[in-house]
Scaffold this active site. Structure first.
Site, PDB file in Angstrom:
ATOM      1  N   ASP A   5     -44.003  42.544  -8.763  1.00  0.00           N
ATOM      2  CA  ASP A   5     -44.853  43.732  -8.923  1.00  0.00           C
ATOM      3  C   ASP A   5     -46.027  43.335  -9.811  1.00  0.00           C
ATOM      4  OD1 ASP A   5     -42.899  44.924  -7.518  1.00  0.00           O
ATOM      5  OD2 ASP A   5     -42.145  46.203  -9.140  1.00  0.00           O
ATOM      6  N   GLU A  14     -46.048  42.827  -2.959  1.00  0.00           N
ATOM      7  CA  GLU A  14     -45.511  44.187  -3.019  1.00  0.00           C
ATOM      8  C   GLU A  14     -46.546  45.118  -2.405  1.00  0.00           C
ATOM      9  OE1 GLU A  14     -46.011  46.995  -5.723  1.00  0.00           O
ATOM     10  OE2 GLU A  14     -47.052  45.895  -7.312  1.00  0.00           O
ATOM     11  N   HIS A  32     -39.679  39.830 -12.824  1.00  0.00           N
ATOM     12  CA  HIS A  32     -39.806  40.589 -14.077  1.00  0.00           C
ATOM     13  C   HIS A  32     -38.518  41.349 -14.358  1.00  0.00           C
ATOM     14  CE1 HIS A  32     -41.065  43.451 -10.960  1.00  0.00           C
ATOM     15  NE2 HIS A  32     -40.825  44.440 -11.804  1.00  0.00           N
ATOM     16  N   HIS A  72     -41.462  45.679  -0.611  1.00  0.00           N
ATOM     17  CA  HIS A  72     -41.518  46.618  -1.719  1.00  0.00           C
ATOM     18  C   HIS A  72     -42.488  47.751  -1.420  1.00  0.00           C
ATOM     19  CE1 HIS A  72     -41.696  48.014  -5.914  1.00  0.00           C
ATOM     20  NE2 HIS A  72     -40.644  47.275  -6.146  1.00  0.00           N
TER      21      HIS A  72
END
Lengths: 659, 591
Positions: free
Chosen positions: B178, B203, B68, B405
């Site tokens: 994410d 994540e 993204h 993450h």
């Protein structure tokens, strides 16, 4: 593998493919040309239409004059218009597992199929197809429902009566199966059965078949479909275009290596060049408006209209027509214009990159912003206040039988200043105009059909090289009106297999292989041997597991430990399972070596070898055992001495290859 | 042994600089190429020299995937492709492709123009980098090469965010980027099918949090904003241009409409205004409600929210301003903050130092700014919480999970939870640490339909309880593997079958004629072998399946009969059984 052909209309197809264990319906087109036999539904009471004389037989018998009206030598049914459905009797439609939709024009019969045949499956279509298809259906339902008609004619459908009618009514097919339009409730229910898919998405059907939509370049979200298993591939090409208009270009490469290519939805006007037609459209429009006349464009609420508006966007300023209002009247006009702007991912590259700026992909946004283009749900309401002439009106329905277009035909038909320009190719414009005759207004025929023409088809077929082509029978001969044009038909080798309505075709398939997975443990245990250079063999004994049409080979189970003899053994418990297969044997026994081994390792001292015509006989004299050895066979003949027999058997096996 | 190898170059036990190397079935894929917000030196970008010491990245990597447009996922891309040098394909969704270059340019401007950094990527490099991008549709199977395919799934989070499946043959990895598992005011929830990957890389930002309901946080936010403007205060909401900003705008817009408020709301100009356009044009990527109603009312056409002008900041009276950037470290949000911070009537959100309670800030030029305004921290960032992560793992059913993450401590907690509750191996490598997972892919071959159908037909028989063996020959020619019946294999290879036959002499005591002996043998076998085809042929012989039995009388002893039992190797078990059965003699015939 069979193809059931449920529609006779080549651009509004409906076929059912039985492929492996699945039943797949390809498109669900609704033949609306049937409505041309009906009188138009006027939005505003039309004295002309309501005063048309009833039709009577040659002998003066007028018993049909309530149902049939005559207008300028043509006879029309005075009733709620009806549509010609796909064949519903040829195959039990409740057995259809999935329906694949190729574009929004080819799904108009969906509610009839999903709501009234016991269908319980899933429909697959792209998001633009569903959204715009919904708009087309909504418009259709709206057009018909807002003009309630008390009369529903059925007398004329009687076979004995139909025979007496003038053509084209006399020749209309399957009139008894014609149906009225569905309701919005049926539309919603039908659309709720659709699952959205994206181009190049692989969709598994029951583990047996994979279907994939591909961009077909014809309309927003329009697709061709690949239906394949691991070893067979059917391409379904329906409504494709190689011209650069607004949709994403056609994906041709993925159609390669098909066993069968079903080809439908070619251009309906093979002799007209869409670019030329657009030019003619613009110049005729300009001419009429300059002379103070109005222009009527009967059209669908989505599709070519976007391209026409884009042309006009570029054209009107240069032609000095910027002050002429453009009206787009449809119950779904607003939705259609809005939806067109949000499907950037489904558009051609040029339009896509506009969104990155970010700007709306279609220039009609600007036409609306600058008030040059106005849209209204119908002629009632705001439109009547804003209406200025001369103007250009885009409105439906292109059949001229219902919708706001009927009103404009009545309103403008009497003046030769006005022009109606036909751009949609689905209806013969002469037939569409018949109930409005005599007509003073000018009629221009500029059909814009961007679908493949025969030259493009032959190029495409050369490119993708399918083994077999299947198409509607109309494509295997020149059009009836141009019977000398041998170029206006499909030319391929082997010749295309053709189908017609209600026919069942056996597709030329020879399925030979199926995919199976070998578990890694089993694969590790295999012992390949090279038989010829580059070719290795391994014998496989494994347990076959089949679940959800996927096959898996697992290692054979370890021999079970003999159960301790609590249970009394019966003779039949020991009966071997004769379905346990023994490997096949190949090779030959080297006699000398065989005898030597018997002597050295098995302690036979009285071996006698005799030559025969085809080989040898080895005699174990004391054991009264005889072994006939030939090139391709060995025969062990002995007394009932299992120990000896098994020893000999294993020795023979050592010299042979097992398969 | 085939294996999957994963090495995080960034986002390993850390948030920021997402960049994960995956090797699967000989293919190398780089997932994300982000920058780190926390660093201004070399550490802000992943260490690409790790990938290949000498040799070009293009030769080593088969493709790069960007999940993204957030800079911690794509901020290093122009540096990676143009300055380090990579010419292979970069995959991302359409909205990401549209928005990513704008954020990169913004990032570059702040770094170069404002902070005066040298040796940073240029605008031209961003453009050249974007030329290498291939846009993908949701659920489209993209064939990177003949073997490697990737597929994008909807991830929520921000406009155009996607999870990616990377697949070679039967081996696959899913990378979530994410995501959030609950729909918000403008986006839908992440979704994936039961694709059973070998590994799910997820994540874990909110690994330990089970977040309270969004509604509560929204109500809280609105209440505080409302109170501030009621008492005549100004509200500063520092945001990033894309993402939460739109969600909060929708929230305020609907609230203003409902409460009929007239207090002006401003949106800092430029980027953010443009951003709303993207949302309008990518409606299919938003949540269902917005998609359904956009024709009547496009949620991103705001009635109450106007473009902000610098001069407005000095206007008297209450107002709400959305300003960028969200970290309050530069730009417009910082300028406005300086102006308003001194007044306790005002309210602002976020800002690390201010949040930590510091009330006196030293600004550039040694100026000290006293913060009297109210400061509130409100998190609206859309990540899956622990529940959501578990939910996604449950949806995809991976063999193993790998966490990125997130913070190490929180990961540790989630790792245990996943291993205990879902019984799935879970890994959490640090940056530069490699996780190796052995895989055992099954091998696809073609089985001849004749063989398969024969087997399946028998599998349908009622006594098919016992596992039955399929017997065939695998022909391997180049990379073409076919499993066929042995007969077909012999035929294809031009080999002759070798017939192995046995004939056993079984001696029976029986004074009757041969024909009668045969008949007794027949009835005996018939009664024992109920499931077999036992036949008495007109010539007096008996067959059991294809085993042939013939009775003969040896000349020397009329009281004995010799039974010749003859079978081929294919009937070995049956033949052997029959001879031993007959050796026991025939039962006495009932007289």
């Amino acid at each position: 593998m069979k193809l059931y052909c449920l529609s006779g209309h080549p651009t509004l197809p409906c076929n059912v493919l039985k492929f492996k264990s699945t039943t797949i319906m390809l498109d669900c087109g609704l033949d609306m040309t049937s409505t041309l036999n009906f009188l138009p539904l006027p939005l505003v009471q039309s004295p002309r239409l309501s005063n048309l004389p009833g039709w009577s037989l040659k002998d003066g018998n007028a018993f049909l004059d309530k149902e049939l009206k005559e207008c300028s030598g043509h006879v029309f049914v005075d009733s709620v218009p009806e549509f010609c459905l796909p064949e519903t009797e040829l195959i039990d439609l409740s057995t259809v597992d999935v329906i694949l939709i190729s574009n929004y024009h080819c799904m108009m019969a969906l509610p009839y199929i999903t709501e009234h045949t016991g269908f319980t499956g899933t429909v697959y279509a792209t998001e633009p197809t569903v959204q715009i298809g919904r708009l087309l259906m909504e418009e259709l339902v709206n057009f018909i429902e807002r003009v309630p008609k008390a009369q529903s004619a059925s007398l004329w459908k009687n076979k004995d009566i139909q025979r007496l009618l003038p053509s084209p009514l006399k020749d209309a097919v399957e009139v008894s199966t014609w149906r009225r339009c569905y309701t919005m409730q049926e539309v919603n229910s039908a659309l709720s059965k659709i699952q959205l898919v994206g181009y190049s998405q692989k969709i598994e059907l029951f583990g047996a078949v994979q279907v994939t939509p591909l961009s077909s370049g014809y309309a927003l979200g329009s697709s061709n479909w690949i239906i394949q298993s691991h070893y067979e591939k059917v391409s379904y090409v329906s409504g494709s275009s190689l011209l650069t208009t607004h949709p994403q270009p056609m994906d041709q490469a993925s159609l390669k290596n098909s066993d069968v290519l079903v080809l439908t939805g070619l251009t309906q006007i093979p002799t007209a060049n869409p670019d030329g037609m657009v030019g003619e459209f613009c110049s005729n429009l300009a001419l009429t408006v300059r002379n103070g006349g109005n222009v009527l464009v009967p059209c669908y609420p989505s599709g070519v209209i976007y391209d026409l508006l884009e042309c006009l966007y570029q054209y009107i300023d240069s032609a000095g027509l910027s002050s002429v209002p453009l009206y787009f009247i449809s119950p779904v006009a607003n939705s259609s214009l809005e939806f067109s702007q949000i499907f950037a991912e489904w558009l051609c590259h040029n339009k896509q990159s506009k969104v990155y700026l970010p700007e709306p992909p279609f220039p009609h946004a600007e036409l609306i912003q600058t008030n040059k283009l106005k849209h209204y749900p119908s002629i009632h309401g705001d439109f009547s206040n804003d209406f200025r002439q001369p103007c250009v009106v885009f409105t439906g329905h292109p059949s001229l039988r219902f919708g706001d277009v009927v009103h404009f035909m009545e309103l403008w038909g009497k003046s030769s200043l006005n022009t109606v320009i036909f751009t949609e190719p689905d209806f013969s414009y002469l037939e569409a105009l018949a109930p409005y005759q005599p007509l003073a207004m000018k009629c221009i025929y500029c059909p814009i059909d961007t679908r493949l023409n025969f030259i493009q088809v032959s190029k495409l077929l050369k490119e993708v090289q399918p083994l077999h082509v299947v198409c509607p029978e109309q494509y295997t001969q020149p059009p009836p009106a141009q019977s000398h044009r041998m170029d206006l038909m499909i030319d391929c080798q082997p010749p295309a297999m053709s189908y017609r309505r209600a026919e069942v075709l056996a597709l030329p398939f020879k399925r030979r292989y199926e995919k199976i997975e070998i578990m890694p443990e089993l694969a590790d245990s295999l012992v390949p041997m090279e038989i010829k250079p580059g070719i290795s063999l391994a014998t496989v004994s494994a347990v076959l597991h089949t679940k959800d049409n996927k096959h898996l080979l697992q290692p054979p189970p370890r021999p079970a430990q003999p159960t301790s003899g609590k249970k009394r053994k019966r003779v039949s418990d020991d009966v071997p399972d004769c379905k346990v297969l023994k490997p096949l044997l190949s090779g030959s026994i080297p006699v000398e070596q065989f005898v030597q081994t018997l002597e050295k390792q098995h302690g036979f001292s009285d071996i006698k070898v005799e030559d025969t015509a085809k080989g040898h006989i080895v005699l174990l004299q004391e054991a009264e055992t005889l072994i006939q050895i030939e090139e391709d066979s060995t025969h062990i003949i002995c007394d009932n001495d299992e120990m000896l027999r098994v020893r000999l058997r294993d020795l023979v096996l050592k010299f042979l290859q097992k398969f | 042994m085939p294996e999957i190898r994963v090495t995080p170059l960034g986002a390993g036990q850390d948030v920021g600089r997402s960049c994960i190397l995956v090797s699967i079935a000989g293919k190398n894929v780089m997932l994300d190429c982000g920058m780190h917000m926390g660093f201004n030196d070399d550490r802000r970008f992943p260490d690409f020299s790790y990938i290949t010491q000498n040799g070009r990245l293009t030769d080593f990597l088969d493709c790069v995937i960007i999940s993204h447009f957030h800079l911690d996922h794509c901020g290093a891309l122009p540096y990676f492709s143009e300055m380090v040098g990579y010419d292979g394909p970069i995959y991302m969704t359409h909205p990401t492709q549209a928005i990513c270059p704008i954020l990169l340019e913004d990032y570059r401007k702040i770094a170069v123009d404002k902070k005066g950094e040298a040796n940073f990527f240029t605008s031209q490099m961003i453009k050249d980098c974007m030329k290498k991008v291939v846009a993908v549709h949701l659920h489209q199977t993209v064939q990177v090469d003949d073997e490697l395919e990737i597929k994008a799934y909807y991830a929520g989070h921000v406009l155009g965010a996607a999870m990616f499946q990377i697949k070679v043959g039967s081996e696959s990895v899913v990378y979530t980027g994410d995501y959030n598992m609950t729909p918000d005011r403008h986006l839908g929830a992440a979704w994936i099918d039961k694709c059973r990957p070998n590994l799910l890389i997820t994540e874990s930002t909110y690994a330990t949090t089970i977040r309270d309901s969004k509604r509560c946080r929204e109500r809280d936010f609105l209440k505080k904003v409302h109170e501030t403007v009621e008492r005549g205060g100004k509200v500063l909401i520092p945001v990033f241009a894309l993402g939460r900003a739109q969600e909060l705008c929708i929230l305020l817009e609907t609230f203003w409409e409902r409460m009929n408020l007239k207090v002006p709301i401003y949106f800092s100009t430029g980027l953010t205004e443009k951003a709303n356009h993207y949302y309008k044009l990518f409606i299919p990527w938003t949540n269902q409600k917005i998609r359904k109603t956009f024709v009547q009312r496009n949620m991103f056409e705001f009635k109450h929210i106007k473009a902000f002008d610098r001069a407005f900041a000095d206007n008297p009276g209450p107002m709400v301003v959305f300003a960028t950037p969200g970290m309050l470290h530069a730009g417009q949000s910082l300028q406005i903050f300086r102006k308003w911070a001194g007044n306790e009537k005002n309210m602002g959100t976020v800002g690390h130092k201010i949040l930590s309670g510091q009330r006196k800030l030293e600004m550039e030029g040694r100026q000290v700014l006293e913060v009297k305004m109210q400061v509130e921290y409100m998190s609206f960032s859309a990540h899956a919480d622990a529940k959501g992560i578990m939910q996604l793992v449950g949806q995809a059913e991976p063999e193993s999970v790998l966490l990125v993450h997130g913070e190490a401590k929180k990961m540790e907690f989630l790792k245990q939870k996943i291993e205990q509750e879902l019984r799935v191996n879970c890994y959490m490598p640090a940056n530069g640490e490699t996780v190796t997972l052995p895989t055992s892919p099954s091998i696809p071959v073609g089985i001849s339909l004749g063989l398969l159908k024969r087997e399946m037909a028998q599998g349908l028989l009622p006594e098919a309880k016992k596992p039955r063996l399929l017997h065939g020959t695998l022909i391997m020619k180049d990379s073409n593997f076919r499993l066929v019946s042995s007969e077909q294999a012999l035929k294809e290879l031009g080999l002759a079958e070798h017939q192995l036959r046995f004939t056993c002499r079984v001696h029976l005591h029986d004074t009757r004629k041969e024909q009668e002996t045969a008949l007794r043998v027949y009835s005996h076998l018939k009664s024992v072998l109920k499931d077999h085809c036992v036949q008495h042929l007109p010539d007096g012989s008996v067959t059991v399946e294809s085993v042939l039995l013939q009775a003969a009388a040896p000349s020397e002893d009329p009281g004995t009969k010799v039974l010749l039992v003859s079978w081929t190797y294919q009937d070995e078990e049956l033949g052997s059984f029959l001879t031993s059965l007959l050796k026991k003699g025939l039962p006495q015939a009932p007289s």
